[in-house]
Scaffold this motif. Structure first.
Motif, mmCIF file in Angstrom:
data_model
loop_
_atom_site.group_PDB
_atom_site.id
_atom_site.type_symbol
_atom_site.label_atom_id
_atom_site.label_comp_id
_atom_site.label_asym_id
_atom_site.label_seq_id
_atom_site.Cartn_x
_atom_site.Cartn_y
_atom_site.Cartn_z
ATOM 1 N N MET A 1 1.058 -3.051 48.733
ATOM 2 C CA MET A 1 1.652 -3.006 47.393
ATOM 3 C C MET A 1 2.953 -3.823 47.351
ATOM 4 O O MET A 1 3.123 -4.698 46.489
ATOM 5 N N GLU A 2 3.853 -3.525 48.270
ATOM 6 C CA GLU A 2 5.178 -4.137 48.238
ATOM 7 C C GLU A 2 5.156 -5.597 48.658
ATOM 8 O O GLU A 2 5.888 -6.432 48.118
ATOM 9 N N GLY A 3 4.300 -5.926 49.624
ATOM 10 C CA GLY A 3 4.285 -7.291 50.145
ATOM 11 C C GLY A 3 3.467 -8.264 49.328
ATOM 12 O O GLY A 3 3.683 -9.472 49.409
ATOM 13 N N CYS A 4 2.517 -7.752 48.528
ATOM 14 C CA CYS A 4 1.603 -8.662 47.829
ATOM 15 C C CYS A 4 1.441 -8.337 46.350
ATOM 16 O O CYS A 4 1.732 -9.171 45.492
ATOM 17 N N LEU A 5 0.995 -7.131 46.063
ATOM 18 C CA LEU A 5 0.546 -6.836 44.703
ATOM 19 C C LEU A 5 1.682 -6.696 43.704
ATOM 20 O O LEU A 5 1.571 -7.172 42.564
ATOM 21 N N ILE A 6 2.759 -6.028 44.085
ATOM 22 C CA ILE A 6 3.886 -5.886 43.150
ATOM 23 C C ILE A 6 4.501 -7.238 42.802
ATOM 24 O O ILE A 6 4.731 -7.529 41.619
ATOM 25 N N PRO A 7 4.766 -8.129 43.797
ATOM 26 C CA PRO A 7 5.244 -9.485 43.436
ATOM 27 C C PRO A 7 4.237 -10.243 42.578
ATOM 28 O O PRO A 7 4.626 -10.958 41.646
ATOM 29 N N LEU A 8 2.946 -10.103 42.900
ATOM 30 C CA LEU A 8 1.909 -10.798 42.133
ATOM 31 C C LEU A 8 1.912 -10.346 40.682
ATOM 32 O O LEU A 8 1.687 -11.146 39.766
ATOM 33 N N CYS A 9 2.199 -9.068 40.456
ATOM 34 C CA CYS A 9 2.224 -8.504 39.099
ATOM 35 C C CYS A 9 3.618 -8.537 38.481
ATOM 36 O O CYS A 9 3.854 -7.876 37.457
ATOM 37 N N MET A 10 4.520 -9.272 39.110
ATOM 38 C CA MET A 10 5.881 -9.447 38.612
ATOM 39 C C MET A 10 6.573 -8.100 38.361
ATOM 40 O O MET A 10 7.202 -7.887 37.328
ATOM 41 N N GLY A 11 6.406 -7.198 39.313
ATOM 42 C CA GLY A 11 7.096 -5.923 39.264
ATOM 43 C C GLY A 11 6.426 -4.842 38.427
ATOM 44 O O GLY A 11 6.953 -3.731 38.329
ATOM 45 N N ASN A 12 5.271 -5.136 37.840
ATOM 46 C CA ASN A 12 4.559 -4.150 37.025
ATOM 47 C C ASN A 12 3.808 -3.193 37.962
ATOM 48 O O ASN A 12 2.720 -3.496 38.452
ATOM 49 N N LEU A 13 4.376 -2.014 38.208
ATOM 50 C CA LEU A 13 3.779 -1.067 39.150
ATOM 51 C C LEU A 13 2.435 -0.531 38.667
ATOM 52 O O LEU A 13 1.543 -0.251 39.474
ATOM 53 N N TRP A 14 2.297 -0.362 37.366
ATOM 54 C CA TRP A 14 1.040 0.157 36.821
ATOM 55 C C TRP A 14 -0.110 -0.803 37.119
ATOM 56 O O TRP A 14 -1.179 -0.381 37.577
ATOM 57 N N LEU A 15 0.136 -2.089 36.859
ATOM 58 C CA LEU A 15 -0.899 -3.097 37.109
ATOM 59 C C LEU A 15 -1.150 -3.258 38.604
ATOM 60 O O LEU A 15 -2.301 -3.385 39.037
#
Length: 377
Positions: free
Chosen positions: A334-348
């Motif tokens: 989540m922290e290393g890939c997905l959150i940056p990819l979603c520009m900080g949108n935790l829900w997405l």
């Protein structure tokens, strides 16, 4: 393991696969605090799309049970009973084994020695998804053999009426220590072996797959069983679709109508929850038969057919993967890939993690599907 020997009803496989994929999706978000509303269970009374997943699978299990018992002529025999009991015990023990594995991994992660973690049976949750499936299947299948297919409608109605009275007389719609469902589980299982649920600021031991609420889930399987009898008794797919739609509409309408006096509630598995979800499941199966078997639109469903071919094996694999990956690996992704990819949108990011988890689970299923390996119990 054994090779697939007879042609399956494709729409049934696809619907089974959709429910397994949905189970894995809603059980494995990137973070439990950031989940879109449709992917959450109703807090108490009410119904969300997520609340449909488990009962849909149970309905399909009822349909499959009818097909399975045809080979015994629906007669009470030792071979039929032994198979039912064996499957019931095996599925129940797999569920218990998954709960034990979770405790083992958590115990070792907290610093316990292997032997101490392995012997920590004092707070293992006895019931859950697979134990409920096992009990509902076993009791439902035995009732079908004992009562005969012609009397199952009366048996099902009797179960739902009896359970409705139990809920009314036993504070069944109240989230409190006085709730008869929680009371029975405390007496039989003990609080340490129950699930801890929370509504708002109130937390208590309340198992949504409790012993008493298994009773209406048996009715769920029996309704699926009767739908299976209806399907197999009609060879024309257009007629099958029509009959499922009529059945589904009647059940759904009845469930929503009775909701005014008997709220739809998944956690107590209320009679209206049974009627509504069985009705929607019948309509969904009818729609899939029309789309797949009548119209021939099969290209989109291959992904779900993989899940439907080996549902139990892939569900167990997904559960073990979630246990051993743990929160550490999950948050690193989540922290290393997905959150940056979603520009900080935790829900997405949380949703993308769940979708990624589904894809990872699908890959071994695809291998089994290609090799035509079907893991059965």
């Amino acid at each position: 393991m054994e090779k697939k020997k007879e042609k399956r009803l494709l729409a049934l496989d696809v619907m089974r696969g959709i429910t397994i994929a949905a189970m894995i999706l809603v059980n494995n978000p990137g973070t439990w605090s950031d989940i879109y509303s449709p992917l959450r269970h109703a807090e108490w009374n009410g119904l969300t799309p997520t609340d449909l997943v488990f009962p849909f699978f149970m309905f399909i299990m009822g349909v499959s049970t009818y097909m399975s018992l045809r080979r015994y002529g629906f007669q009470l025999s030792w071979s039929a009973v032994s198979k039912i009991l064996r499957r019931t015990v095996v599925i129940f023990m797999i569920g218990l084994g998954l709960a034990w594995t979770g405790l083992l991994v958590d115990g070792m992660a907290s610093g316990k020695a292997l032997a101490d973690a392995a012997l920590s049976f004092g707070d293992i949750r006895i019931l859950g998804v697979l134990p409920r499936l096992a009990l509902a299947y076993g009791i439902g299948a035995l009732l079908a053999l004992c009562c005969g297919t012609r009397h199952l409608a009366a048996v099902t109605v009797g179960i739902l009426i009896a359970y409705a009275l139990i809920l009314i007389l036993g504070n069944g719609y109240e989230f409190s220590e006085r709730n008869i469902i929680a009371t029975v589980d405390r007496m039989v299982l003990g609080e340490a072996h129950m699930y801890t649920d929370r509504i708002g600021d109130v937390a208590m031991r309340f198992d949504p797959e409790g012993l008493l609420s298994t009773l209406p889930s048996v009715a769920h399987v029996l309704i699926g069983f009767m739908a299976g009898r209806m399907l197999m008794g009609e060879k024309d797919n257009n007629r099958r679709v029509l009959m499922l739609m009529i059945m589904g509409t009647c059940l759904t309408f009845s469930g929503f109508l009775l909701d005014y006096g008997f709220p739809i509630n998944k956690k107590v598995w209320s009679p209206t929850f049974v009627l509504t979800t069985c009705g929607l499941a019948a309509q969904t199966l009818g729609l899939l038969i029309w789309l797949i078997d009548v119209r021939g639109k099969v290209g989109w469903c291959r992904f779900f057919e993989v899940f439907g071919a080996n549902p139990l094996a892939l569900y167990v694999f997904a559960t073990l993967l979630a246990i051993f990956a743990g929160n550490t690996v999950q948050w690193e992704i989540m922290e290393g890939c997905l959150i940056p990819l979603c520009m900080g949108n935790l829900w997405l990011a949380s949703l993308l993690y769940a979708l990624l988890f589904v894809m990872v689970t699908w890959l071994p299923g695809l291998y089994l599907f290609w090799r035509r390996i079907y893991i059965k119990i």
